[in-house]
Scaffold this motif. Structure first.
Motif, PDB file in Angstrom:
ATOM      1  N   ALA A 116      56.915  57.806  64.588  1.00 40.09           N
ATOM      2  CA  ALA A 116      56.807  57.863  66.050  1.00 40.09           C
ATOM      3  C   ALA A 116      58.190  57.949  66.705  1.00 40.09           C
ATOM      4  CB  ALA A 116      56.053  56.655  66.569  1.00 40.09           C
ATOM      5  N   LYS A 117      59.179  57.385  66.022  1.00 43.69           N
ATOM      6  CA  LYS A 117      60.550  57.399  66.550  1.00 43.69           C
ATOM      7  C   LYS A 117      61.430  58.442  65.862  1.00 43.69           C
ATOM      8  CE  LYS A 117      60.600  52.556  67.981  1.00 43.69           C
ATOM      9  NZ  LYS A 117      61.292  51.247  67.876  1.00 43.69           N
ATOM     10  N   ASN A 118      60.838  59.201  64.934  1.00 45.18           N
ATOM     11  CA  ASN A 118      61.602  60.224  64.202  1.00 45.18           C
ATOM     12  C   ASN A 118      62.844  59.634  63.550  1.00 45.18           C
ATOM     13  OD1 ASN A 118      59.730  62.059  65.105  1.00 45.18           O
ATOM     14  ND2 ASN A 118      61.069  63.008  66.612  1.00 45.18           N
ATOM     15  N   THR A 119      62.679  58.479  62.944  1.00 42.55           N
ATOM     16  CA  THR A 119      63.817  57.748  62.398  1.00 42.55           C
ATOM     17  C   THR A 119      63.498  57.196  61.016  1.00 42.55           C
ATOM     18  OG1 THR A 119      64.539  57.133  64.629  1.00 42.55           O
ATOM     19  CG2 THR A 119      65.441  55.856  62.805  1.00 42.55           C
ATOM     20  N   VAL A 120      64.496  57.267  60.148  1.00 42.77           N
ATOM     21  CA  VAL A 120      64.409  56.619  58.835  1.00 42.77           C
ATOM     22  C   VAL A 120      65.510  55.570  58.768  1.00 42.77           C
ATOM     23  CG1 VAL A 120      65.855  58.379  57.712  1.00 42.77           C
ATOM     24  CG2 VAL A 120      64.285  56.995  56.353  1.00 42.77           C
ATOM     25  N   TYR A 121      65.207  54.474  58.104  1.00 44.66           N
ATOM     26  CA  TYR A 121      66.118  53.335  58.044  1.00 44.66           C
ATOM     27  C   TYR A 121      66.476  53.019  56.597  1.00 44.66           C
ATOM     28  CZ  TYR A 121      64.140  52.660  62.703  1.00 44.66           C
ATOM     29  OH  TYR A 121      63.719  52.840  63.995  1.00 44.66           O
ATOM     30  N   LEU A 122      67.624  52.388  56.429  1.00 42.59           N
ATOM     31  CA  LEU A 122      67.997  51.835  55.136  1.00 42.59           C
ATOM     32  C   LEU A 122      68.534  50.429  55.386  1.00 42.59           C
ATOM     33  CD1 LEU A 122      68.180  52.487  52.083  1.00 42.59           C
ATOM     34  CD2 LEU A 122      70.606  52.988  52.469  1.00 42.59           C
ATOM     35  N   GLN A 123      67.734  49.445  55.051  1.00 47.50           N
ATOM     36  CA  GLN A 123      68.158  48.055  55.149  1.00 47.50           C
ATOM     37  C   GLN A 123      68.892  47.693  53.875  1.00 47.50           C
ATOM     38  OE1 GLN A 123      67.806  45.732  57.725  1.00 47.50           O
ATOM     39  NE2 GLN A 123      69.148  44.482  56.425  1.00 47.50           N
ATOM     40  N   MET A 124      70.130  47.256  54.011  1.00 49.28           N
ATOM     41  CA  MET A 124      70.964  46.956  52.860  1.00 49.28           C
ATOM     42  C   MET A 124      71.329  45.478  52.884  1.00 49.28           C
ATOM     43  SD  MET A 124      73.411  50.334  52.822  1.00 49.28           S
ATOM     44  CE  MET A 124      74.307  49.835  54.284  1.00 49.28           C
ATOM     45  N   ASN A 125      70.873  44.753  51.891  1.00 45.13           N
ATOM     46  CA  ASN A 125      71.141  43.323  51.764  1.00 45.13           C
ATOM     47  C   ASN A 125      71.971  43.058  50.516  1.00 45.13           C
ATOM     48  OD1 ASN A 125      69.490  42.873  54.048  1.00 45.13           O
ATOM     49  ND2 ASN A 125      67.673  42.628  52.755  1.00 45.13           N
ATOM     50  N   SER A 126      72.554  41.881  50.469  1.00 46.46           N
ATOM     51  CA  SER A 126      73.363  41.467  49.305  1.00 46.46           C
ATOM     52  C   SER A 126      74.369  42.547  48.925  1.00 46.46           C
ATOM     53  CB  SER A 126      72.448  41.150  48.120  1.00 46.46           C
ATOM     54  OG  SER A 126      71.515  40.145  48.449  1.00 46.46           O
ATOM     55  N   LEU A 127      75.063  43.023  49.914  1.00 46.35           N
ATOM     56  CA  LEU A 127      75.995  44.128  49.684  1.00 46.35           C
ATOM     57  C   LEU A 127      77.129  43.722  48.762  1.00 46.35           C
ATOM     58  CD1 LEU A 127      75.929  45.635  53.244  1.00 46.35           C
ATOM     59  CD2 LEU A 127      75.490  46.918  51.141  1.00 46.35           C
ATOM     60  N   LYS A 128      77.580  44.696  47.973  1.00 48.06           N
ATOM     61  CA  LYS A 128      78.650  44.491  47.009  1.00 48.06           C
ATOM     62  C   LYS A 128      79.784  45.465  47.312  1.00 48.06           C
ATOM     63  CE  LYS A 128      75.171  43.612  43.419  1.00 48.06           C
ATOM     64  NZ  LYS A 128      74.668  44.050  42.088  1.00 48.06           N
ATOM     65  N   PRO A 129      81.000  45.150  46.893  1.00 47.44           N
ATOM     66  CA  PRO A 129      82.114  46.088  47.121  1.00 47.44           C
ATOM     67  C   PRO A 129      81.830  47.482  46.555  1.00 47.44           C
ATOM     68  CG  PRO A 129      82.971  43.957  46.501  1.00 47.44           C
ATOM     69  CD  PRO A 129      81.476  43.868  46.346  1.00 47.44           C
ATOM     70  N   GLU A 130      81.096  47.566  45.470  1.00 47.10           N
ATOM     71  CA  GLU A 130      80.789  48.876  44.892  1.00 47.10           C
ATOM     72  C   GLU A 130      79.785  49.676  45.710  1.00 47.10           C
ATOM     73  OE1 GLU A 130      80.706  45.879  43.377  1.00 47.10           O
ATOM     74  OE2 GLU A 130      79.025  45.761  41.937  1.00 47.10           O
ATOM     75  N   ASP A 131      79.219  49.094  46.748  1.00 47.51           N
ATOM     76  CA  ASP A 131      78.369  49.832  47.674  1.00 47.51           C
ATOM     77  C   ASP A 131      79.186  50.596  48.715  1.00 47.51           C
ATOM     78  OD1 ASP A 131      76.122  47.043  47.645  1.00 47.51           O
ATOM     79  OD2 ASP A 131      75.876  48.945  46.573  1.00 47.51           O
ATOM     80  N   THR A 132      80.483  50.373  48.731  1.00 51.19           N
ATOM     81  CA  THR A 132      81.349  51.060  49.682  1.00 51.19           C
ATOM     82  C   THR A 132      81.298  52.568  49.474  1.00 51.19           C
ATOM     83  OG1 THR A 132      82.860  49.186  49.891  1.00 51.19           O
ATOM     84  CG2 THR A 132      83.740  51.371  50.428  1.00 51.19           C
ATOM     85  N   ALA A 133      80.969  53.293  50.540  1.00 47.07           N
ATOM     86  CA  ALA A 133      80.813  54.748  50.457  1.00 47.07           C
ATOM     87  C   ALA A 133      80.467  55.289  51.839  1.00 47.07           C
ATOM     88  CB  ALA A 133      79.702  55.120  49.478  1.00 47.07           C
ATOM     89  N   VAL A 134      80.486  56.598  51.942  1.00 48.25           N
ATOM     90  CA  VAL A 134      79.877  57.261  53.091  1.00 48.25           C
ATOM     91  C   VAL A 134      78.409  57.477  52.751  1.00 48.25           C
ATOM     92  CG1 VAL A 134      79.861  59.287  54.577  1.00 48.25           C
ATOM     93  CG2 VAL A 134      82.043  58.372  53.741  1.00 48.25           C
ATOM     94  N   TYR A 135      77.538  57.051  53.633  1.00 53.35           N
ATOM     95  CA  TYR A 135      76.103  57.164  53.423  1.00 53.35           C
ATOM     96  C   TYR A 135      75.553  58.324  54.243  1.00 53.35           C
ATOM     97  CZ  TYR A 135      75.905  52.878  50.753  1.00 53.35           C
ATOM     98  OH  TYR A 135      76.076  51.920  49.773  1.00 53.35           O
ATOM     99  N   TYR A 136      74.774  59.162  53.572  1.00 52.54           N
ATOM    100  CA  TYR A 136      74.209  60.347  54.185  1.00 52.54           C
ATOM    101  C   TYR A 136      72.687  60.288  54.187  1.00 52.54           C
ATOM    102  CZ  TYR A 136      78.832  62.389  53.411  1.00 52.54           C
ATOM    103  OH  TYR A 136      80.176  62.644  53.420  1.00 52.54           O
ATOM    104  N   CYS A 137      72.127  60.719  55.283  1.00 50.09           N
ATOM    105  CA  CYS A 137      70.699  60.902  55.414  1.00 50.09           C
ATOM    106  C   CYS A 137      70.387  62.365  55.122  1.00 50.09           C
ATOM    107  CB  CYS A 137      70.312  60.533  56.842  1.00 50.09           C
ATOM    108  SG  CYS A 137      68.640  60.931  57.324  1.00 50.09           S
ATOM    109  N   ALA A 138      69.235  62.629  54.506  1.00 50.01           N
ATOM    110  CA  ALA A 138      68.865  63.991  54.174  1.00 50.01           C
ATOM    111  C   ALA A 138      67.357  64.186  54.300  1.00 50.01           C
ATOM    112  CB  ALA A 138      69.315  64.340  52.761  1.00 50.01           C
ATOM    113  N   ALA A 139      66.960  65.424  54.553  1.00 43.76           N
ATOM    114  CA  ALA A 139      65.548  65.763  54.725  1.00 43.76           C
ATOM    115  C   ALA A 139      65.179  66.928  53.821  1.00 43.76           C
ATOM    116  CB  ALA A 139      65.254  66.115  56.177  1.00 43.76           C
ATOM    117  N   THR A 140      63.995  66.849  53.255  1.00 45.70           N
ATOM    118  CA  THR A 140      63.515  67.934  52.420  1.00 45.70           C
ATOM    119  C   THR A 140      62.043  68.196  52.678  1.00 45.70           C
ATOM    120  OG1 THR A 140      63.148  68.694  50.151  1.00 45.70           O
ATOM    121  CG2 THR A 140      63.108  66.315  50.506  1.00 45.70           C
ATOM    122  N   TYR A 141      61.705  69.467  52.685  1.00 45.32           N
ATOM    123  CA  TYR A 141      60.301  69.859  52.806  1.00 45.32           C
ATOM    124  C   TYR A 141      59.653  69.952  51.432  1.00 45.32           C
ATOM    125  CZ  TYR A 141      56.270  72.089  54.962  1.00 45.32           C
ATOM    126  OH  TYR A 141      55.013  72.364  55.422  1.00 45.32           O
TER     127      TYR A 141
END
Length: 123
Positions: free
Chosen positions: A75-100
């Motif tokens: 309904a909001k045309n939105t996708v989420y990524l909830q990230m918990n217990s983050l670690k230093p190795e999670d450091t990155a640029v995060y990209y959203c992507a769509a596929t048909y």
């Protein structure tokens, strides 16, 4: 054409949480399977998570399973990524992507990409 815009990145201490959002515009959002990828400096872009358009079934990389949760609000045309217990190795640029199409794990499976949002986890 689908335009994707990520938000929610930032700097967080190890053990902390962030929620990324990806707002889509253009074509019908519910027609697309959605994914999150990340790319750390000097490394290839890697799969993080995906969610199916039809039934909301989710997929996760082993490295984030149990810590990250993907969800979508058609309904909001939105996708989420909830990230918990983050670690230093999670450091990155995060990209959203769509596929048909029906693939989830490869960058080549996706037709549209956002510009990325930086996530930095300090130790």
């Amino acid at each position: 054409q689908v335009l994707l815009v990520e938000s929610g990145g930032g700097l967080v201490q190890a053990g902390g949480s962030l929620r990324l959002s990806c707002a889509a515009s253009g074509r019908t959002f519910s027609d697309y399977n959605m994914g999150w990828f990340r790319q750390a400096p000097g490394k290839e872009r890697e799969f993080v998570s995906a969610i199916r358009r039809s039934d909301g079934i989710t997929y996760y990389a082993d490295s984030v399973k149990g810590r990250f949760t993907i969800s979508r609000d058609n309904a909001k045309n939105t996708v989420y990524l909830q990230m918990n217990s983050l670690k230093p190795e999670d450091t990155a640029v995060y990209y959203c992507a769509a596929t048909y199409g029906g693939g989830w794990y490869r960058t080549n499976d996706y037709n549209y990409w956002g510009q990325g949002t930086q996530v930095t986890v300090s130790s």
